[in-house]
Each structure stands twice: as C-alpha cells, then as structure tokens.
Design an enzyme around this catalytic site. Sequence first.
Site, PDB file in Angstrom:
ATOM      1  N   PRO A 173      39.385  18.009  14.176  1.00 22.25           N
ATOM      2  CA  PRO A 173      39.653  17.493  12.826  1.00 22.25           C
ATOM      3  C   PRO A 173      38.737  18.117  11.764  1.00 22.25           C
ATOM      4  O   PRO A 173      39.163  18.357  10.641  1.00 22.25           O
ATOM      5  CB  PRO A 173      39.393  15.986  12.962  1.00 22.25           C
TER       6      PRO A 173
ATOM      7  N   SER B 112      46.078  32.896   7.066  1.00 21.33           N
ATOM      8  CA  SER B 112      46.124  34.229   6.433  1.00 21.33           C
ATOM      9  C   SER B 112      44.758  34.597   5.865  1.00 21.33           C
ATOM     10  O   SER B 112      44.362  35.768   5.864  1.00 21.33           O
ATOM     11  CB  SER B 112      47.168  34.249   5.308  1.00 21.33           C
TER      12      SER B 112
ATOM     13  N   ARG C 168      47.442  36.305  18.331  1.00 26.09           N
ATOM     14  CA  ARG C 168      47.933  36.595  16.968  1.00 26.09           C
ATOM     15  C   ARG C 168      49.067  37.616  16.982  1.00 26.09           C
ATOM     16  O   ARG C 168      49.931  37.606  16.102  1.00 26.09           O
ATOM     17  CB  ARG C 168      46.752  37.059  16.099  1.00 26.09           C
TER      18      ARG C 168
ATOM     19  N   GLU D  45      46.736  29.772  14.739  1.00 27.28           N
ATOM     20  CA  GLU D  45      46.018  30.905  15.358  1.00 27.28           C
ATOM     21  C   GLU D  45      45.268  31.739  14.302  1.00 27.28           C
ATOM     22  O   GLU D  45      45.160  32.955  14.404  1.00 27.28           O
ATOM     23  CB  GLU D  45      46.952  31.741  16.236  1.00 27.28           C
TER      24      GLU D  45
ATOM     25  N   SER E  33      39.215  26.463  10.861  1.00 27.77           N
ATOM     26  CA  SER E  33      38.905  27.885  10.656  1.00 27.77           C
ATOM     27  C   SER E  33      37.513  28.236  11.158  1.00 27.77           C
ATOM     28  O   SER E  33      37.213  29.391  11.432  1.00 27.77           O
ATOM     29  CB  SER E  33      39.001  28.232   9.159  1.00 27.77           C
TER      30      SER E  33
ATOM     31  N   PHE F 153      46.047  25.028  24.493  1.00 29.14           N
ATOM     32  CA  PHE F 153      44.773  25.658  24.126  1.00 29.14           C
ATOM     33  C   PHE F 153      44.071  24.734  23.146  1.00 29.14           C
ATOM     34  O   PHE F 153      44.590  24.496  22.051  1.00 29.14           O
ATOM     35  CB  PHE F 153      45.116  27.001  23.469  1.00 29.14           C
TER      36      PHE F 153
HETATM   37  N1  CAA Z   1      36.408  39.242  20.188  1.00 30.41           N
HETATM   38  C1  CAA Z   1      35.237  39.057  20.875  1.00 30.41           C
HETATM   39  N2  CAA Z   1      34.123  38.570  20.272  1.00 30.41           N
HETATM   40  C2  CAA Z   1      34.178  38.278  18.965  1.00 30.41           C
HETATM   41  C3  CAA Z   1      35.346  38.461  18.196  1.00 30.41           C
HETATM   42  C4  CAA Z   1      36.488  38.981  18.865  1.00 30.41           C
HETATM   43  N3  CAA Z   1      37.639  39.171  18.215  1.00 30.41           N
HETATM   44  N4  CAA Z   1      35.123  38.074  16.940  1.00 30.41           N
HETATM   45  C5  CAA Z   1      33.834  37.684  16.883  1.00 30.41           C
HETATM   46  N5  CAA Z   1      33.275  37.804  18.108  1.00 30.41           N
HETATM   47  C6  CAA Z   1      31.888  37.534  18.475  1.00 30.41           C
HETATM   48  C7  CAA Z   1      30.941  38.265  17.540  1.00 30.41           C
HETATM   49  O1  CAA Z   1      30.690  39.582  17.995  1.00 30.41           O
HETATM   50  C8  CAA Z   1      29.709  37.406  17.578  1.00 30.41           C
HETATM   51  O2  CAA Z   1      28.970  37.715  18.729  1.00 30.41           O
HETATM   52  P1  CAA Z   1      27.351  37.758  18.678  1.00 30.41           P
HETATM   53  O3  CAA Z   1      26.935  36.367  18.278  1.00 30.41           O
HETATM   54  O4  CAA Z   1      26.946  38.124  20.068  1.00 30.41           O
HETATM   55  O5  CAA Z   1      26.987  38.785  17.642  1.00 30.41           O
HETATM   56  C9  CAA Z   1      30.277  35.997  17.776  1.00 30.41           C
HETATM   57  O6  CAA Z   1      31.605  36.150  18.294  1.00 30.41           O
HETATM   58  C10 CAA Z   1      30.348  35.219  16.488  1.00 30.41           C
HETATM   59  O7  CAA Z   1      31.119  35.975  15.591  1.00 30.41           O
HETATM   60  P2  CAA Z   1      31.140  35.688  14.019  1.00 30.41           P
HETATM   61  O8  CAA Z   1      29.737  35.586  13.521  1.00 30.41           O
HETATM   62  O9  CAA Z   1      32.048  36.674  13.420  1.00 30.41           O
HETATM   63  O10 CAA Z   1      31.774  34.224  13.997  1.00 30.41           O
HETATM   64  P3  CAA Z   1      32.165  33.310  12.769  1.00 30.41           P
HETATM   65  O11 CAA Z   1      31.697  31.947  13.074  1.00 30.41           O
HETATM   66  O12 CAA Z   1      31.770  33.957  11.476  1.00 30.41           O
HETATM   67  O13 CAA Z   1      33.786  33.268  12.854  1.00 30.41           O
HETATM   68  C11 CAA Z   1      36.041  33.940  12.489  1.00 30.41           C
HETATM   69  C12 CAA Z   1      34.593  34.363  12.746  1.00 30.41           C
HETATM   70  C13 CAA Z   1      36.866  35.191  12.573  1.00 30.41           C
HETATM   71  C14 CAA Z   1      36.197  33.300  11.124  1.00 30.41           C
HETATM   72  C15 CAA Z   1      36.482  32.949  13.583  1.00 30.41           C
HETATM   73  O14 CAA Z   1      35.796  31.737  13.500  1.00 30.41           O
HETATM   74  C16 CAA Z   1      37.969  32.652  13.579  1.00 30.41           C
HETATM   75  O15 CAA Z   1      38.762  33.423  14.096  1.00 30.41           O
HETATM   76  N6  CAA Z   1      38.374  31.485  13.021  1.00 30.41           N
HETATM   77  C17 CAA Z   1      39.776  31.051  13.123  1.00 30.41           C
HETATM   78  C18 CAA Z   1      39.983  30.207  14.335  1.00 30.41           C
HETATM   79  C19 CAA Z   1      41.439  30.107  14.715  1.00 30.41           C
HETATM   80  O16 CAA Z   1      42.168  31.074  14.720  1.00 30.41           O
HETATM   81  N7  CAA Z   1      41.870  28.890  15.077  1.00 30.41           N
HETATM   82  C20 CAA Z   1      43.200  28.664  15.552  1.00 30.41           C
HETATM   83  C21 CAA Z   1      43.161  27.759  16.743  1.00 30.41           C
HETATM   84  S1  CAA Z   1      44.402  27.944  17.952  1.00 30.41           S
HETATM   85  C22 CAA Z   1      45.751  27.168  17.350  1.00 30.41           C
HETATM   86  O17 CAA Z   1      46.208  27.541  16.324  1.00 30.41           O
HETATM   87  C23 CAA Z   1      46.305  25.984  18.089  1.00 30.41           C
HETATM   88  C24 CAA Z   1      47.583  26.183  18.761  1.00 30.41           C
HETATM   89  O18 CAA Z   1      47.910  25.364  19.582  1.00 30.41           O
HETATM   90  C25 CAA Z   1      48.479  27.333  18.468  1.00 30.41           C
END
Ligand code: CAA
Length: 383
Positions: free
Chosen positions: A129, A367, A244, A364, A133, A124
């Site tokens: 870089p 905290s 998560r 993912e 978040s 995924f």
């Molecule tokens: N489900 C569906 N839609 C969602 C949602 C959800 N859980 N959360 C937000 N949205 C939608 C919102 O409704 C919004 O839609 P509209 O524009 O139509 O209103 C849109 O997405 C934007 O939402 P936000 O304004 O809330 O977005 P944001 O930029 O403020 O970010 C955040 C919110 C929760 C901080 C998010 O950016 C986030 O989760 N960040 C962490 C990312 C992450 O977990 N990265 C890990 C990567 S994977 C990994 O770890 C690699 C691996 O190999 C394991």
Amino acid sequence: MSIINLTEEQTMVRKIAHEFSDKEIKPVASENDKKHKFPKDIIDKLGELGFMGMVVPEEYGGSGFDYLSYIIAVEEISQACASTGAIMSVNNSLVCDPIKTFGDEGQKKTYLPALASGENLGCFMLSEPEAGSDPASMNTTAVKRGKNYVLNGAKCWITNGAEADVAIVFASTDSTKRNKGVSAYIVDMRTTGIIVGKLEDKLGIKATSTAQIYFEDCSVPASNMLGEEGDGFKIAMHTLDGGRIGIAAQAVGIAQSALEESVRYAKERKAFGRSISNFQGLQFMIADMATKIEASRLLTWQAAIMKERGSKYSKNSAMAKLYASETAMWVTTKAIQIHGGYGYTTDYPVERYFRDAKITEIYEGTSEIQRNVIARETLKEIQ
Ligand code: CAA
C-alpha cells in the site's frame, strides 16, 4: 512483415497462438469482462498448449521456447483478451522466470513442472500500500526463526492473487539496509497465515483478479528463499526487466486489435454518401495507428531478442513498455473516435480495449519509472 525474420518455431507459435486466440478466447472475452470472470478453463487450455511456462526448459516440465516466441504468444493472446494475456504473462515472466533463473535445483524441480503445465498458477508479491514505485521502502518483514522465516505485512495490486497456488514474495529481512535488506521467497499459498483480502474493482482487465494479501505470522521454510538473504531487490528488478517486455507485448496486442476493428468499421460505415475510410482525416489516423504499432512491436521484439542473447536490456525493455503502452492508450482512444458514438458503447469491443490499455502504463512499473530507467541508462552511456 518485419525486418526480424522469425524462425520456423516462432512462426509456428504465432500461428497456434493466433488460432487459439480467435477460436477459444475471442468469443468469450467480452462476456468474461462484463462478468469479471476469471478464465480458468482458458488458462487450463493454455497450460495444455505449453503456454504457461514457455521459456522453462523441458527438463523442468516447460516448453523450452526462446523469449521471442513467448513474447509473440502474449501479443496474440492479448489481441483477443488482455486479461488472459496478463494472467499468462505474470505466470511466465514474474513467477517461472525468477525460479528458473535464481532457484536451486530442488526449488526448480518442486515448483516449475506444475507452474509450467498450468496445474498451478503463480503470482508476484512486491507492491505494498505504501511502496509501489519505491519497493525498497517495503514494510513486510521476514524474521528468521529456526529453519523458517516468519512473514508479516500487507501486499497489494497482486494479479492472480486470489487464484494463485504459488507466490514469489518479497520481504525485508533488515529494514536498515533498504534495498539490500530485501529477500525473496517462494511461498505456497495454502500456508497458514496468508489471508486474501479485498479484490479490486478495476477500470479494465476485469477478468483478472487483483487482490490485497496479508501475511500474519506466516512461516515459510528457509529452504524456500530464492538466492541469499538480501538478494531480493535485485531478483525483483531482474524479473521486472523481463516482465516489462511481456507487458509491452500485451499492449501491442491490444493496439493491434483496436486498429483492425477500426479499419473494418471504417470500411463499412458510410457518411456523406461514401465509406468513411475514404476521408483523409480518418486515413491519417489509421496511418499513425499502424506506424506506432509497428514501432512498438519492433522495440518489443528487439528487447526480447536482447534478453535471449544475454545482453544488457533493462533500458530496452523499459523503452518497449513505455512506447507500447502509450501507443496502446493512444491507438485505443483513436479507435473509439473512429467508431464515434458506437465506440463509446459496449456493443463494440474498442471500449474494452481502451479500458484494458490503461493498466499497461501502470503495472510492472509506471511510465514515469520506465522514463527513469531509460534516462539513467542514457545519461550513463553518453559522455
Ligand atoms: N537488474 C538488476 N539489478 C538492478 C536493476 C536491474 N534492472 N536495477 C537496479 N538494480 C540494482 C542496482 O544495481 C543497485 O545495486 P547496488 O545497491 O548493488 O548498487 C540496486 O538494485 C538498487 O538500485 P537503485 O538504487 O537503482 O534502486 P532504486 O530504489 O532507486 O529503484 C527503480 C530503482 C527503477 C525506481 C525501481 O525501484 C523500480 O523499478 N520501481 C518500480 C517497481 C515496479 O515495477 N513495481 C511493479 C510491481 S509488479 C506488479 O505490477 C504487480 C503485478 O501483479 C503485475
């Protein structure tokens, strides 16, 4: 054991996963950690067991289990080896699940059977870089050229990145729109223009590979787009909500093993003429460890049940991941304390559990991000 009564099928999955974990994974987990060895043979066997595409419907080659069965399996596998739990969880939650949920019929038929059988492995690619978040700030671009999109950019922290056959890749089709300009693609990792970069040398989950990946004029058929142009951010968020819960289960598994090792050690180890399990100071630690693990498991199972029922569960998966990962870190710290000097050496597995626990507070969604999600929902709910 819990207020949540498991079905016959869930009980069976738990038993099979527990036995497999004990017999096939436990004996090699420490060695694989020390040698940074990707457990290919174990992943193949998990594929044969039907554990690599647990919630994929049978018509697409999956096992057709419910989400709680899958979560229970991740916990059991992670009890023996958190690396194996992570590899399995990425394939199930972050790759099979978005294809199952957002893919069209052709995409499901093309990709799911090989991913679910373990013949193919997925990864995924969201983080970059300079966009971890805050993935809406991504710099990877996808430009439409005829029937293809051409991808350019760099991704990082990609679990399974070096071994994967298939990737879910997020790229910006319109950077002026931030999150609304992100699109998602299913990408064959053999495509020209994909370069596997540095493999990270990590604190824990050392049997997984974590890679940097570069796209240089990588041409992907437009038919491989998941959903529509601009749907990518919501697909990522929706996918991470489910993922998560998998990380919460991984954390519960690590913590459970740390507790069991600690109890066994405390019963055997003698100090001041008696077993150290007789000392109240140690008993209090054991009590808190057991209580926090039980609470973590309940939050995790509850989130899984809510996802299965189709309820809104973003807050609940964030709570499960937050609480279970911080519990895993706390419990493994106490486990080393109970083992004393021995716990600080590689002769006992608790130092591995401690190192492995830390990543569950980071990947993912850290905290802090989980707290953001929980606070935002809670502020909306209470007027
Ligand atoms: N489900 C569906 N839609 C969602 C949602 C959800 N859980 N959360 C937000 N949205 C939608 C919102 O409704 C919004 O839609 P509209 O524009 O139509 O209103 C849109 O997405 C934007 O939402 P936000 O304004 O809330 O977005 P944001 O930029 O403020 O970010 C955040 C919110 C929760 C901080 C998010 O950016 C986030 O989760 N960040 C962490 C990312 C992450 O977990 N990265 C890990 C990567 S994977 C990994 O770890 C690699 C691996 O190999 C394991």
